[in-house]
Design an enzyme around this catalytic site. Structure first.
Site: not given
Length: 263
Positions: A40, A111, A146
């Site tokens: 990421e 995300k 994440c």
């Protein structure tokens, strides 16, 4: 299927451009792998909030260009990790890119779950709204980034969409490393899928990174795990193991809550 997870170190003394060049060379060095994965926000650092605005790029900016070229040169499927995308309306997103072995972009994932509570990514970036899967010749990837790892409903949705291999690109902090390993194994077990979770090494934004990228099989067994420093973790995966596991122990078929489609 051979997968290579590139646990790249993010050093604030290295420029974004220099790291972009270095990341591309690391990808090209994985020639012979089927799938290569970066972590990421490796161009700038997941906790380098003060640099997000200055380093934001359009979707088809310099990171897209460098990674497309690297994927084609290596002849691999490339999950290029994520970067700070600036959309046409000015909104920033934490966006992951996936390229084919020909260098064509086949997916982009924004995300969904933004970390930071009342600061950082949570207030600086927009939230993605779509689950993204990518069909490879031997498996179907489900994409996550994440903090998404803490939300099991996202992964169950990816499985409902056909995912057999769950890819998590992360910049996970060292102080919560035990959660990283625990959650990666949990997502693998509950979804009877491979989990390929790759993080960054080094320190940025004054936050030490956990490293310890991990590959977990559909039974929750850890097949490989990196250390704390920059490293390339390469593992051979049996694409048939997901299907075999789901047939031998068909727990997913006993679901009663949140079922969106039959398996």
């Amino acid at each position: 299927m051979r997968a290579s997870l590139i646990q790249i170190a993010v050093d604030p003394d290295e420029s974004v451009e220099a790291r972009r060049v270095r990341a591309a060379s690391l990808v090209v060095a994985q020639r012979g792998a089927d799938l290569v994965i970066l972590p990421e926000l490796w161009p700038v650092g997941a906790f380098a909030y003060t640099a997000f605005e200055a380093e934001a790029e359009p979707l088809e900016g310099p990171t897209h260009e460098a990674m497309a070229k690297a994927a084609a040169e290596a002849g691999v499927w490339l999950h290029a990790g994520s970067f700070v995308e600036r959309a046409d309306d000015g909104t920033l997103y934490n966006t992951s890119l996936v390229f084919s072995p020909e260098g064509e972009r086949v997916a982009a994932y924004r995300k969904i779950h933004r970390f930071g509570f009342d600061r950082g990514e949570a207030v600086m970036m927009g939230a993605g709204e779509e689950l993204v899967t990518v069909a490879l010749p031997d498996t179907t990837l489900g994409l996550a980034t994440c903090y998404d790892l803490r939300f099991p409903e996202q992964f169950r949705g990816l499985v409902d969409a056909g995912a057999e291999t769950l890819v998590v690109a992360a910049g996970w902090p060292e102080r919560r490393r035990s959660h990283w390993t625990l959650l990666a194994q949990a997502r693998a077990v509950e979804n009877q899928a491979y989990v390929l979770a790759v993080g960054t090494a080094g320190t940025h934004g004054d936050v030490q990174q956990a490293g310890h990228s991990i590959v977990v099989d559909p039974w929750g067994e850890v097949l490989a795990q990196a250390g704390a420093d920059e490293e390339v973790l390469t593992v051979e995966l049996d694409a048939d193991k997901v299907r075999a596991t789901r047939e031998q122990f068909p727990a997913l078929k006993d679901r009663r809550l949140g079922l969106t489609s039959p398996l």
